[in-house]
Motif scaffolding. Structure first.
Motif, PDB file in Angstrom:
ATOM      1  N   GLU A 318      14.736  46.678  68.775  1.00  0.00           N
ATOM      2  CA  GLU A 318      13.421  46.050  68.922  1.00  0.00           C
ATOM      3  C   GLU A 318      12.977  45.447  67.587  1.00  0.00           C
ATOM      4  N   GLY A 319      12.047  44.495  67.681  1.00  0.00           N
ATOM      5  CA  GLY A 319      11.413  43.971  66.477  1.00  0.00           C
ATOM      6  C   GLY A 319      12.341  43.223  65.551  1.00  0.00           C
ATOM      7  N   ILE A 320      13.242  42.425  66.097  1.00  0.00           N
ATOM      8  CA  ILE A 320      14.149  41.620  65.266  1.00  0.00           C
ATOM      9  C   ILE A 320      13.481  40.275  65.023  1.00  0.00           C
ATOM     10  N   PRO A 321      13.044  39.988  63.802  1.00  0.00           N
ATOM     11  CA  PRO A 321      12.394  38.700  63.554  1.00  0.00           C
ATOM     12  C   PRO A 321      13.367  37.534  63.781  1.00  0.00           C
ATOM     13  N   ARG A 322      12.927  36.551  64.523  1.00  0.00           N
ATOM     14  CA  ARG A 322      13.777  35.377  64.708  1.00  0.00           C
ATOM     15  C   ARG A 322      14.065  34.702  63.377  1.00  0.00           C
ATOM     16  N   ALA A 323      13.134  34.860  62.427  1.00  0.00           N
ATOM     17  CA  ALA A 323      13.334  34.262  61.104  1.00  0.00           C
ATOM     18  C   ALA A 323      14.549  34.845  60.394  1.00  0.00           C
ATOM     19  N   TYR A 324      14.952  36.083  60.739  1.00  0.00           N
ATOM     20  CA  TYR A 324      16.147  36.670  60.128  1.00  0.00           C
ATOM     21  C   TYR A 324      17.397  35.847  60.436  1.00  0.00           C
ATOM     22  N   LEU A 325      17.351  35.111  61.524  1.00  0.00           N
ATOM     23  CA  LEU A 325      18.546  34.387  61.987  1.00  0.00           C
ATOM     24  C   LEU A 325      18.631  32.973  61.436  1.00  0.00           C
ATOM     25  N   GLU A 326      17.624  32.538  60.699  1.00  0.00           N
ATOM     26  CA  GLU A 326      17.547  31.143  60.285  1.00  0.00           C
ATOM     27  C   GLU A 326      18.732  30.706  59.436  1.00  0.00           C
ATOM     28  N   ALA A 327      19.267  31.615  58.632  1.00  0.00           N
ATOM     29  CA  ALA A 327      20.365  31.240  57.738  1.00  0.00           C
ATOM     30  C   ALA A 327      21.698  31.129  58.469  1.00  0.00           C
ATOM     31  N   MET A 328      21.741  31.451  59.754  1.00  0.00           N
ATOM     32  CA  MET A 328      22.997  31.455  60.482  1.00  0.00           C
ATOM     33  C   MET A 328      23.363  30.084  61.038  1.00  0.00           C
ATOM     34  N   GLY A 329      22.481  29.118  60.917  1.00  0.00           N
ATOM     35  CA  GLY A 329      22.760  27.776  61.412  1.00  0.00           C
ATOM     36  C   GLY A 329      21.577  26.868  61.156  1.00  0.00           C
ATOM     37  N   THR A 330      21.665  25.647  61.643  1.00  0.00           N
ATOM     38  CA  THR A 330      20.538  24.742  61.517  1.00  0.00           C
ATOM     39  C   THR A 330      19.417  25.217  62.441  1.00  0.00           C
ATOM     40  N   PRO A 331      18.184  24.786  62.209  1.00  0.00           N
ATOM     41  CA  PRO A 331      17.088  25.210  63.097  1.00  0.00           C
ATOM     42  C   PRO A 331      17.361  24.928  64.574  1.00  0.00           C
ATOM     43  N   VAL A 332      17.939  23.769  64.848  1.00  0.00           N
ATOM     44  CA  VAL A 332      18.232  23.426  66.246  1.00  0.00           C
ATOM     45  C   VAL A 332      19.320  24.337  66.799  1.00  0.00           C
ATOM     46  N   GLU A 333      20.362  24.605  66.002  1.00  0.00           N
ATOM     47  CA  GLU A 333      21.460  25.452  66.464  1.00  0.00           C
ATOM     48  C   GLU A 333      20.983  26.870  66.750  1.00  0.00           C
ATOM     49  N   VAL A 334      20.180  27.416  65.852  1.00  0.00           N
ATOM     50  CA  VAL A 334      19.700  28.787  66.046  1.00  0.00           C
ATOM     51  C   VAL A 334      18.765  28.867  67.245  1.00  0.00           C
ATOM     52  N   THR A 335      17.871  27.883  67.371  1.00  0.00           N
ATOM     53  CA  THR A 335      16.947  27.871  68.500  1.00  0.00           C
ATOM     54  C   THR A 335      17.705  27.785  69.822  1.00  0.00           C
ATOM     55  N   GLU A 336      18.714  26.932  69.875  1.00  0.00           N
ATOM     56  CA  GLU A 336      19.492  26.772  71.101  1.00  0.00           C
ATOM     57  C   GLU A 336      20.274  28.046  71.419  1.00  0.00           C
ATOM     58  N   ALA A 337      20.833  28.680  70.397  1.00  0.00           N
ATOM     59  CA  ALA A 337      21.599  29.907  70.620  1.00  0.00           C
ATOM     60  C   ALA A 337      20.703  31.013  71.164  1.00  0.00           C
ATOM     61  N   VAL A 338      19.517  31.179  70.583  1.00  0.00           N
ATOM     62  CA  VAL A 338      18.589  32.202  71.062  1.00  0.00           C
ATOM     63  C   VAL A 338      18.113  31.863  72.474  1.00  0.00           C
ATOM     64  N   ARG A 339      17.865  30.568  72.727  1.00  0.00           N
ATOM     65  CA  ARG A 339      17.422  30.161  74.057  1.00  0.00           C
ATOM     66  C   ARG A 339      18.457  30.531  75.106  1.00  0.00           C
ATOM     67  N   ARG A 340      19.721  30.291  74.807  1.00  0.00           N
ATOM     68  CA  ARG A 340      20.760  30.588  75.787  1.00  0.00           C
ATOM     69  C   ARG A 340      20.944  32.092  75.980  1.00  0.00           C
ATOM     70  N   LEU A 341      20.841  32.847  74.908  1.00  0.00           N
ATOM     71  CA  LEU A 341      20.918  34.303  75.044  1.00  0.00           C
ATOM     72  C   LEU A 341      19.782  34.823  75.916  1.00  0.00           C
ATOM     73  N   ALA A 342      18.578  34.282  75.695  1.00  0.00           N
ATOM     74  CA  ALA A 342      17.431  34.692  76.499  1.00  0.00           C
ATOM     75  C   ALA A 342      17.575  34.226  77.943  1.00  0.00           C
ATOM     76  N   ALA A 343      18.096  33.019  78.138  1.00  0.00           N
ATOM     77  CA  ALA A 343      18.260  32.490  79.491  1.00  0.00           C
ATOM     78  C   ALA A 343      19.199  33.358  80.312  1.00  0.00           C
ATOM     79  N   HIS A 344      20.172  33.981  79.657  1.00  0.00           N
ATOM     80  CA  HIS A 344      21.121  34.848  80.363  1.00  0.00           C
ATOM     81  C   HIS A 344      20.730  36.320  80.265  1.00  0.00           C
ATOM     82  N   SER A 345      19.478  36.564  79.863  1.00  0.00           N
ATOM     83  CA  SER A 345      18.897  37.912  79.830  1.00  0.00           C
ATOM     84  C   SER A 345      19.623  38.861  78.880  1.00  0.00           C
ATOM     85  N   LEU A 346      20.352  38.343  77.912  1.00  0.00           N
ATOM     86  CA  LEU A 346      21.013  39.198  76.935  1.00  0.00           C
ATOM     87  C   LEU A 346      20.074  39.587  75.804  1.00  0.00           C
ATOM     88  N   VAL A 347      19.039  38.794  75.573  1.00  0.00           N
ATOM     89  CA  VAL A 347      17.975  39.169  74.647  1.00  0.00           C
ATOM     90  C   VAL A 347      16.646  38.812  75.291  1.00  0.00           C
TER      91      VAL A 347
END
Length: 691
Positions: A318-347
Motif C-alpha cells: 500500500e501507499g506506493i507513490p506514483r512519483a517513485y516510478l518517474e525515473a523508470m521511463g518518460t512521463p508518457v511511458e510510466v503513465t501508460e504502464a501504470v494505466r495498463r496495470l490498473a486496467a488489468h486489475s494488477l494494481v
C-alpha cells in the motif's frame, strides 16, 4: 419438389439445395443460406421461437463455496431492478478475487425471475460466439447439427434482440470491444459481465469493483474446505484474503494432510512452487500463478508495465507513490504502464496519487521477476526526493518490506547505500536497535561491493558506530571507532580527511559515555590539526569542530554554567567564520549553533537562548522542510525549553497543541504521538485543571 441434383425438399417453406448451388432463398427472401452439399432444413430454421423453453438455465456449479459479499449482492440487486432498457453490470477485479463465484451465486438466485439464465465464458470473441451458438441450440435443439456456428450465433443474437426477461452472464471478458456489438443489439434484457478489465466500460456498463474477502469470510471459506484449525487466520492474512488463494491453500492442506502453519512455511520458502500447485480434481488452470500469468502475458507489449510490477513487488503493498516510478521511463511511458496495470486489475490507482498491489501479486512477481536489485535502486533514488517526516516514514515502510523480502547475502552496491540511509532515517520510527541492524547490513553489503578497505565502507562503518552510540551501547561504539580509526589511518594516512572525521566521531561517543575531559581534549586537538592540515575553509575542517562545540556545552552544563561566557564566545567566533565562508544555511553551522543555544541557556542568558532557538527552527525548516523530523523535534525541544526553563507555559502549551496537531495530521496515531501526549499531559491541560 426434387431438384436436378436429387435433393428433395420436404415440408412447408422448406428448400432443397444441391452441391452446385451457392445461394438459395425462401420465397419471401427472409433467410439467405449458403450450401456446398445437400441440406434438409427443418421448418424451425426459418422462424425464431416465440419463447424460451421453461426454466432454461445454464450456470456453473460455483455456489457451494460462496461466502460473504452482502454489499456486492445488494448493489447487483439494486442495479437490476430497473424495468426498462438493457442493464449491463460489469464486475471487475483482480484474477482470483471471486468475480465468477459472485456472478454464479447471484444468477442462481434469480432463475425464477429471468428466462433463460445463461452463462457464457467470453474470454475471447471466439468463446463468445461459441456460447451464443450453444444458446441458440438450447432455444431450438433441432438446429444442433443443421446450421453453422456463425448462423447459430446470429439466431441467438436475433432472439435476444426481440425478447425481454432474460439474463446473460458473460464471464471473464478480456476486452470490452469483444462484447460491444452484442450489448448494442440485444437491448431488452440483462447482462452481468465479469472481467479483470477495470476500464473501458464507461459507455457500456456500470462497473462494480470487487475487493478481497474480510478476515472472517476468508477463514469461513478455508473452514468449509479443510475445517477450522490453528493459524488459519494467519495464513489467510498472508494470502491477502484472496478467495482463489484461500481456496487453493485449503484444498491443498486437506489433500496433503498438512496444517495451515505448515502451508505457511512452504509458502515462505517456496512461493513460486506453492502458487503453481493445486489439489487433485481442481482446475489446474485456476492456480494463483496461472490466473495472473494470463494478465501478465497480455501486458507483454508494454515491457515497462512488467518491470514496474517487478519493482513494486518488493515494496509494501500500500501507499506506493506514483512519483517513485518517474525515473523508470518518460512521463508518457510510466503513465501508460501504470494505466495498463490498473486496467488489468494488477494494481489499484488511488486519489492520493499512490498505487497499491495485492500482496500475492507481489509474491508472484518476486518469484518470477527477480527484480530485487532494481527495486533497491529505484527506492534509493527516491530517498531524499520528498521532504517531511511523513515522506520519510512512507519511504522507510517500503525499505522495511524490501529488507524482509531480500537475502542479505545477495546485497550489492545499491543495497549498501539503501540500508545505510535507512539506518540514518529509522531511529525514531523503528527504534535504535533497528537502526544498528540496518547499519550492520549496510556495512556487510559495502564490504562485499566495495571491499573492506574502501572509503565508502569506512563511511558506513562510522554510521554504524554512531548508531550503537545512539542506542546507548557506548562501549561497542568506542570499540568500533577505535578500530576503524586505526585501520583508516593505516590505509589512507593520518592526514586524510576521513581520519579526522572518525576521530571527531570518537570524541562525541566518549562524550556521551561520560568521558568529558578526554573527549574535550581529543575534539579540540583533532579540529585544530584538521584545520592546519586541510585548511580553514575545508569542509571536513569545518565539520569536525562540532564535536568540540558539543564538548564545550557538556563541560559548561556539568559545571552549572561555569565558564559559559568563555565557551559561548569561542563558539560564536567559530560560527562567524563559517557564516562568512558559507552562510548559516548549512549543516556545519547548524550543528554548532545548536550547542550555542544550550551554552547560552546554561549561562543564564535565557532571552538570547530563546532568540537562538527561534532562528534554529527557522533554519531547519529551510534546510530540511517545515514537516521534517529535524524541524518537528526542534519545535518539541523549544516547547520543553519554554516550559521548563523559561516558565512560559502559555506559549509552550500553544506550541505543543500545534505540534501534536501537525504530527497527527502527518502520521496519524503512532507510539511517538502517544508518548508526546503523555510527556506533555500536564502542560496541555488548562491551568485550572493542573492546580
Amino acid at each position: 419438389m426434387t431438384g436436378e441434383s436429387g435433393a428433395e425438399a420436404v415440408g412447408r417453406r422448406s428448400i432443397a439445395a444441391g452441391q452446385g448451388v451457392r445461394q438459395a432463398l425462401t420465397g419471401d427472401g427472409s433467410v439467405a443460406l449458403y450450401a456446398e452439399k445437400s441440406v434438409n432444413l427443418p421448418a424451425e430454421a426459418f422462424a425464431l421461437p416465440a419463447t424460451a423453453p421453461e426454466g432454461l438455465v445454464n450456470l456453473p456449479d460455483r455456489t457451494s463455496l460462496f461466502v460473504g459479499r452482502a454489499r456486492e449482492l445488494a448493489l447487483l440487486d439494486e442495479a437490476f431492478r430497473e424495468a426498462n432498457g438493457v442493464v449491463v453490470q460489469a464486475v471487475h477485479g483482480l484474477g482470483g478475487i471471486g468475480k465468477s463465484t459472485l456472478a454464479a451465486h447471484w444468477a442462481a438466485g434469480r432463475v425464477g425471475s429471468y428466462n433463460p439464465v445463461w452463462w457464457i465464458t467470453a474470454e475471447t470473441a471466439a468463446d463468445l460466439d461459441t456460447g451464443l451458438a450453444e444458446l441458440a441450440v438450447a432455444l431450438q435443439p433441432a438446429l444442433r447439427d443443421v446450421l453453422s456456428r456463425e448462423a447459430l450465433r446470429e439466431r441467438a443474437v436475433q432472439w435476444l434482440a426481440r425478447h425481454e426477461g432474460w439474463l446473460l452472464v458473460l464471464d471473464n471478458v478480456a476486452d470490452p470491444a469483444d462484447v460491444r456489438g452484442l450489448l448494442g443489439r440485444a437491448t431488452g434484457g440483462r447482462f452481468l459481465v465479469t472481467t479483470r478489465r477495470a476500464s473501458g466500460w464507461h459507455k457500456m456498463a456500470r462497473p462494480l469493483a470487487l475487493d478481497v474477502l474480510s478476515p472472517a469470510e476468508a477463514a469461513e471459506l478455508f473452514a468449509r474446505i479443510d475445517g477450522p484449525g490453528e493459524e488459519v487466520d494467519v495464513l489467510c492474512r498472508e494470502l491477502g484474503y484472496l478467495p482463489l488463494a484461500v481456496e487453493q491453500a485449503a484444498a491443498y492442506c486437506a489433500e496433503a494432510g498438512i496444517s495451515a502453519g505448515r502451508y505457511l512455511e512452504l509458502l515462505g520458502a517456496y512461493p513460486e512452487e506453492v502458487f503453481a500447485q493445486s489439489a487433485e480434481g481442481t482446475d489446474q488452470d485456476r492456480t494463483v500463478a496461472r490466473v495472473w500469468r494470463v494478465s501478465l502475458d497480455r501486458l507483454a507489449d508494454t515491457p515497462l508495465a512488467g518491470r514496474i510490477l517487478g519493482v513494486v513487488g518488493w515494496w509494501a503493498s500500500e501507499g506506493i507513490p506514483r512519483a517513485y516510478l518517474e525515473a523508470m521511463g518518460t512521463p508518457v511511458e510510466v503513465t501508460e504502464a501504470v494505466r495498463r496495470l490498473a486496467a488489468h486489475s494488477l494494481v489499484k490507482v488511488h486519489e492520493d496519487d499512490t498505487i497499491s498491489v495485492h500482496r500475492l501479486v507481489q509474491a508472484v512477481a518476486r518469484a518470477e521477476g527477480g527484480a530485487g536489485h532494481d527495486a533497491a535502486l529505484v527506492l534509493l533514488s527516491n530517498a531524499d526526493r520528498f521532504r517531511g517526516i511523513d515522506a520519510d516514514v512512507r519511504w522507510l515502510t517500503h525499505l522495511e518490506a524490501l529488507a524482509g523480502h531480500t537475502d542479505p547475502e545477495s546485497d550489492g552496491e545499491h543495497e549498501a547505500w539503501l540500508f545505510n540511509l535507512g539506518g540514518l532515517k529509522s531511529s525514531q520510527e523503528y527504534g535504535h536497535s533497528r537502526r544498528t541492524e540496518l547499519h550492520e547490513r549496510a556495512v556487510a553489503a559495502a564490504e562485499r561491493a566495495f571491499g573492506p578497505r574502501a572509503e565508502f565502507t569506512f563511511s558506513f562503518r562510522r554510521n554504524r558506530a554512531e548508531g550503537y552510540g545512539y542506542a546507548g551501547d557506548h562501549a561497542r561504539a568506542i570499540e568500533l571507532l577505535e578500530r576503524d580509526l586505526a585501520d583508516h589511518a593505516r590505509v589512507f594516512g593520518a592526514r586524510n580527511p576521513g581520519t579526522f572525521e572518525i576521530r571527531a566521531d570518537l570524541a562525541e561517543v566518549l562524550l556521551d559515555a561520560g568521558q568529558l575531559q578526554e573527549a574535550l581534549k581529543l575534539a579540540k586537538r583533532n579540529a585544530t590539526r584538521a584545520e592546519r592540515v586541510l585548511g580553514s575553509e575545508h569542509e571536513v575542517a569545518l565539520g569536525v569542530w562540532s564535536a568540540w562545540a558539543k564538548a564545550l556545552r557538556y563541560s559548561v552544563e556539568e559545571d552549572d554554567g561555569a565558564h559559559a561566557a568563555e565557551a559561548a564566545h569561542a563558539i560564536e567566533t567559530w560560527l562567524a567564520r563559517v557564516e562568512a565562508a558559507q552562510g548559516e544555511d548549512n549543516r556545519f553551522y547548524d550543528h554548532v549553533h545548536w550547542e550555542l543555544i544550550w551554552v547560552r541557556a546554561a549561562a543564564g542568558d535565557i532571552e538570547e537562548a530563546t532568540v537562538l532557538f527561534e532562528r534554529c527552527i527557522a533554519r531547519r525548516e529551510r534546510l530540511y522542510g517545515e514537516t521534517s523530523r529535524a524541524a518537528l523535534n526542534t519545535r518539541r525541544a523549544f516547547a520543553t525549553f519554554l516550559w521548563g526553563t523559561v516558565g512560559a507555559s502559555d506559549r509552550a502549551r500553544e506550541l505543543l497543541a500545534q505540534l501534536i496537531a501537525d504530527w497527527e495530521r502527518l502520521l496519524g496515531e503512532t507510539p511517538h504521538l502517544e508518548e508526546l501526549r503523555a510527556h506533555y499531559a500536564r502542560l496541555a491541560s488548562p491551568p485550572e485543571a493542573t492546580g
